[in-house]
Design an enzyme around this catalytic site. Structure first.
Site, PDB file in Angstrom:
ATOM      1  N   ARG A  37       0.789  -1.214   0.000  1.00  0.00           N
ATOM      2  CA  ARG A  37       0.000   0.000   0.000  1.00  0.00           C
ATOM      3  C   ARG A  37       0.828   1.274   0.000  1.00  0.00           C
ATOM      4  O   ARG A  37       0.625   2.150  -0.812  1.00  0.00           O
ATOM      5  CB  ARG A  37      -0.931   0.011   1.227  1.00  0.00           C
ATOM      6  CG  ARG A  37      -2.002   1.098   1.132  1.00  0.00           C
ATOM      7  CD  ARG A  37      -2.822   1.207   2.395  1.00  0.00           C
ATOM      8  NE  ARG A  37      -3.437  -0.064   2.756  1.00  0.00           N
ATOM      9  CZ  ARG A  37      -4.088  -0.263   3.891  1.00  0.00           C
ATOM     10  NH1 ARG A  37      -4.184   0.712   4.770  1.00  0.00           N
ATOM     11  NH2 ARG A  37      -4.634  -1.432   4.168  1.00  0.00           N
ATOM     12  N   HIS A  83      -7.837  -4.652  -7.758  1.00  0.00           N
ATOM     13  CA  HIS A  83      -7.643  -3.884  -6.523  1.00  0.00           C
ATOM     14  C   HIS A  83      -8.886  -3.983  -5.631  1.00  0.00           C
ATOM     15  O   HIS A  83      -9.856  -3.247  -5.835  1.00  0.00           O
ATOM     16  CB  HIS A  83      -7.358  -2.418  -6.890  1.00  0.00           C
ATOM     17  CG  HIS A  83      -6.707  -1.642  -5.772  1.00  0.00           C
ATOM     18  ND1 HIS A  83      -5.452  -1.928  -5.293  1.00  0.00           N
ATOM     19  CD2 HIS A  83      -7.146  -0.591  -5.037  1.00  0.00           C
ATOM     20  CE1 HIS A  83      -5.132  -1.081  -4.333  1.00  0.00           C
ATOM     21  NE2 HIS A  83      -6.142  -0.262  -4.151  1.00  0.00           N
ATOM     22  N   TYR A 127     -18.333  11.578 -14.868  1.00  0.00           N
ATOM     23  CA  TYR A 127     -18.232  12.726 -15.779  1.00  0.00           C
ATOM     24  C   TYR A 127     -16.873  12.823 -16.467  1.00  0.00           C
ATOM     25  O   TYR A 127     -16.726  13.544 -17.443  1.00  0.00           O
ATOM     26  CB  TYR A 127     -18.456  14.040 -15.013  1.00  0.00           C
ATOM     27  CG  TYR A 127     -19.803  14.135 -14.358  1.00  0.00           C
ATOM     28  CD1 TYR A 127     -20.979  14.116 -15.106  1.00  0.00           C
ATOM     29  CD2 TYR A 127     -19.917  14.256 -12.970  1.00  0.00           C
ATOM     30  CE1 TYR A 127     -22.224  14.201 -14.497  1.00  0.00           C
ATOM     31  CE2 TYR A 127     -21.156  14.345 -12.350  1.00  0.00           C
ATOM     32  CZ  TYR A 127     -22.305  14.312 -13.119  1.00  0.00           C
ATOM     33  OH  TYR A 127     -23.530  14.394 -12.522  1.00  0.00           O
TER      34      TYR A 127
END
Length: 749
Positions: A37, A83, A127
């Site tokens: 991570r 993931h 968007y």
């Protein structure tokens, strides 16, 4: 009542000590955080989330030349296949990869609102659209050619790369930030062309140190530009150890408006500072009157950064104005360097610049070897097929007869022409139209070309020197793509020495200069009244508290406080509480030891002398600069024996004599030349104090007389003639004050 409840049997239950269970689970969590991570791989400079995003986008065929695709699709695919974390975490990482103010060389080409330098967030992923950039293409180049190892994805359905081929020095070029468990990483961005130069030098000089490579890598190169004001030595030391920090300042220029008026225009701000927050903090400081040289701050930015700073007056020096802003605002930022990375993708370690680049060039060589072997395997398979086809062309009629007449043509072909199964399959798969004479010539040409290529690759794999030369050629190609003459590759952060401001008193420049009266109470409360207040009879105190010390000063001054244990503390007058209330306890501002109290206070004057003494009559002259403490802990200045306490701290100025008196009114006057000057210590005996303690002292010019006050507050002056009977030498007991000093209260006018 029902049957009593039977506890379960002990079968299958294992007793585990809580401590060992917690240790084991926390270690597993820590390792997961460090490895999967927070820390980047030293070879490709990527954390798993970024690597998975880039690989997922490649699978979606989002190359630099293709159309953009919705980020919702990218996030969904990456989350579903690789993931197993929240969609927002993946989208945030994707957004950062596309921000040209966060990434020096963006890996994602975004279309839509991906946030801005003001700190505004991006639009929702439904968007926005994205595709890979040329830099990301270089990182992924050759991934389908067995250049890196793959591992199963979290659900075992697909495979993901452990590391990318990384034809671009991404770790240092784009930098990385992360907080793991017990460790963190912070790598600022650098210039890719400089990194390529350093890597090329490292290949030809394998023993090169970080100091050698620092000649090529001048320092970080931030996407937001700015000016680096560190010395070359400190930068080289940071690169050697892998730890340090860089001071980055905003880029500014003076803009003349005519008739002597001017503004300052800031065009680049430090990396990682949101512009809106920077301006907001400056406006707050302006409102709190902490920026006396500045009149106004305006944001006139459009596509580029343009922050206008208006000076308070045209007489203000622009350099001093900016230096004061650099000290108080985020126009100057400290960017940490902590090169903590996963070495070989496995071991977390802090490494220097040389090892960092060594990791990359060694990885490039491994990628070259694996890619060459993969190509060699392809060539060998093709040559095997071509060899079979060329055999067949020598006796086409026989081949056609076998295919037409034999029940098992494959076996017959293998037996007749001594072919392999792969060759036989290739013959059987050949179309009739390929049996032209022309095709035979093409096959011969291809066979020759592939044979030559095979020899070339075998030669490459057999020679370390040729491998390194190939890696160098690849790095030179990257340098050419991102060279200093290209828009993306041009260095943005310049290295400059800060202006020499050694003689400038910034305390007075940063605070509005106003007269104040400093008051310290018996119980150790301190405050500052506005103006120079002569009559303090109207000043109120808390409970049974009362006035102890009062003196005029200015908001720009520093105040020296002497504690009864011989320590001297320094407080900025501008930070004292106002006179509306009772003030604040001194203990909130400095670390006073238990049982100690403030016994003296006065304003600090640079390059002057002070007389410091204890209740036992011992003391010395001290340079005022040696008494200034930069921390809350203060400075131990006066050494004390037994029950003695610090008693007084008075200015020595230009005086030539010292007057001292004890609590039982024994007065002694002696020349100041009999005193020693020390920075710290016990000093010498000023006056013999057997059954009493030292109560007061004053340094004065004998020709001008000794000023003192009586209990009615009247100012008196004792001249040379009057003082003659009290004149003596240091360490005398002194004589009793008689009628010449009626109702003596203290020294000073």
């Amino acid at each position: 009542m029902g049957q009593p409840f039977e506890p379960p049997s002990g079968d299958g239950i294992e007793s585990v000590e809580l401590k060992s269970a917690l240790e084991e689970r926390y270690l597993a969590y820590a390792l997961s955080t460090i490895m999967h991570r927070a820390l980047p791989d030293a070879r490709d400079g990527l954390k798993p989330v970024h690597r998975r995003i880039l690989y997922g986008m490649r699978l979606l065929r989002l190359d630099p030349t293709t159309a953009h695709k919705k980020c919702a699709k990218i996030v969904g695919d990456v989350m579903g296949d690789f993931h197993p974390h929240g969609d927002q975490a993946i989208y945030d990482a994707l957004v950062r990869l596309s921000q040209d103010f966060a990434q020096r060389y963006p890996l994602v080409d975004g279309q839509g609102n991906f946030g801005n330098i003001d700190g505004d967030g991006p639009a929702a992923y439904r968007y926005t659209e994205a595709r890979l950039t040329e830099v990301a293409r270089l990182l992924l180049d050759g991934i389908d050619e067995d250049t890196v190892d793959f591992r199963p994805s979290y659900n075992g359905e697909k495979e993901e790369p452990i590391v990318l081929p990384a034809a671009f020095p991404n770790l240092l070029a784009n930098g990385s930030q992360g907080i793991a468990v017990g460790m963190a990483t912070s790598i600022p961005p650098h210039n890719a062309a400089e990194l390529c130069d350093a890597a090329l030098y490292l290949i030809t000089h394998p023993e090169a140190t970080s100091a050698h490579l620092a000649k090529f890598v001048q320092g970080p190169d931030f996407p937001t530009g700015g000016i680096l004001v560190d010395s070359a030595e400190s930068i080289a030391e940071a690169y050697r150890t892998g730890r340090g920090a860089f001071r980055v300042r905003a880029r500014w220029s003076k803009e003349d408006l005519g008739r002597g008026t001017w503004n300052i225009v800031v065009t680049e701000i430090p990396y990682g500072i949101p512009k809106a927050r920077l301006i907001e903090k400056m406006a707050e400081l302006l409102q709190e009157k902490k920026l006396p040289l500045l009149a106004d701050v305006r944001d006139e930015s459009a596509e580029d950064v343009r922050v206008v700073l208006e000076p308070r007056a045209r007489s203000v020096d622009p350099v001093i104005l900016m230096e004061s802003l650099f000290r108080l605002t985020e126009l100057e930022a400290r960017i940490p360097l902590n090169l903590n990375v996963l070495v070989d993708g496995v071991v977390p370690r802090v490494i220097g610049l040389a090892e960092c680049l060594r990791q990359w060039v060694d990885h490039r060589r491994v990628v070259l070897q694996r890619r060459s072997r993969f190509r060699l395997g392809q060539i060998e398979r093709r040559l095997e097929i071509l060899g079979g086809l060329l055999i067949v062309y020598l006796d086409l009629d026989e081949v056609i007869r076998i295919i037409r007449e034999e029940d098992e043509p494959k076996a017959a072909l293998i037996a007749r022409f001594d072919l392999t199964e792969i060759q036989a399959n290739a013959i059987l798969d050949t179309r009739l139209r390929s049996l032209r004479k022309l095709e035979e010539m093409e096959l011969k040409r291809e066979f020759e070309a592939l044979t030559a290529e095979k020899a070339e690759i075998e030669g490459l794999l057999g020679s370390d020197e040729r491998q390194w030369k190939t890696v160098q050629a690849q790095i030179r190609a990257v340098k050419k793509t991102f060279g200093p003459e290209t828009k993306l590759g041009r260095r943005r952060t310049t290295l400059e020495n800060p202006p020499d401001t050694a003689g400038v008193d910034f305390t007075s420049a940063l605070v509005e200069r106003e007269p104040i009266t400093v008051i310290v109470s018996e119980k150790g409360w301190i405050r500052a009244l506005k103006g120079h207040v002569a009559d303090l009879s109207g000043v109120s105190f808390k409970g049974d508290d009362a006035l102890k010390i009062a003196f005029p000063s200015e908001t720009t001054a520093k105040i020296l406080l002497l504690a009864s244990n011989g320590k001297v503390f320094t407080i900025e007058a501008s930070k004292l509480p106002g006179g509306r209330g009772f003030g604040d306890p001194v203990r909130l501002m400095v670390d006073l030891d238990d049982g100690t109290e403030v016994v003296a206070a006065l304003p600090y004057r640079p390059e002057s002398r002070l007389l410091i003494a204890g209740s036992d009559g011992r003391g010395f002259l001290a340079p005022s600069d040696a008494l200034v403490a930069n921390t809350r802990k203060g400075k131990s200045v006066l050494g004390l024996d037994g029950d003695a306490t610090a008693a007084l701290l008075v200015p020595a100025g230009e005086g030539d004599h010292v007057a001292v008196c004890t609590a039982d009114k024994l007065l002694l006057v002696f020349p100041i030349t009999e005193l020693s000057e020390l920075a710290r210590g016990k000093g010498v005996r000023l006056q013999r104090c057997r059954q009493t303690v030292l109560a007061g002292a004053h340094v004065f010019r004998l020709a001008e007389g000794l000023p003192w006050r009586d209990t009615a507050g009247q100012s008196r002056l004792a001249n040379l003639g009057l003082l003659e009977k009290w004149m003596g030498h240091r360490s005398d007991a002194g004589s009793l004050m008689t009628r010449s000093f009626p109702k003596f209260e203290r020294f000073g006018a």
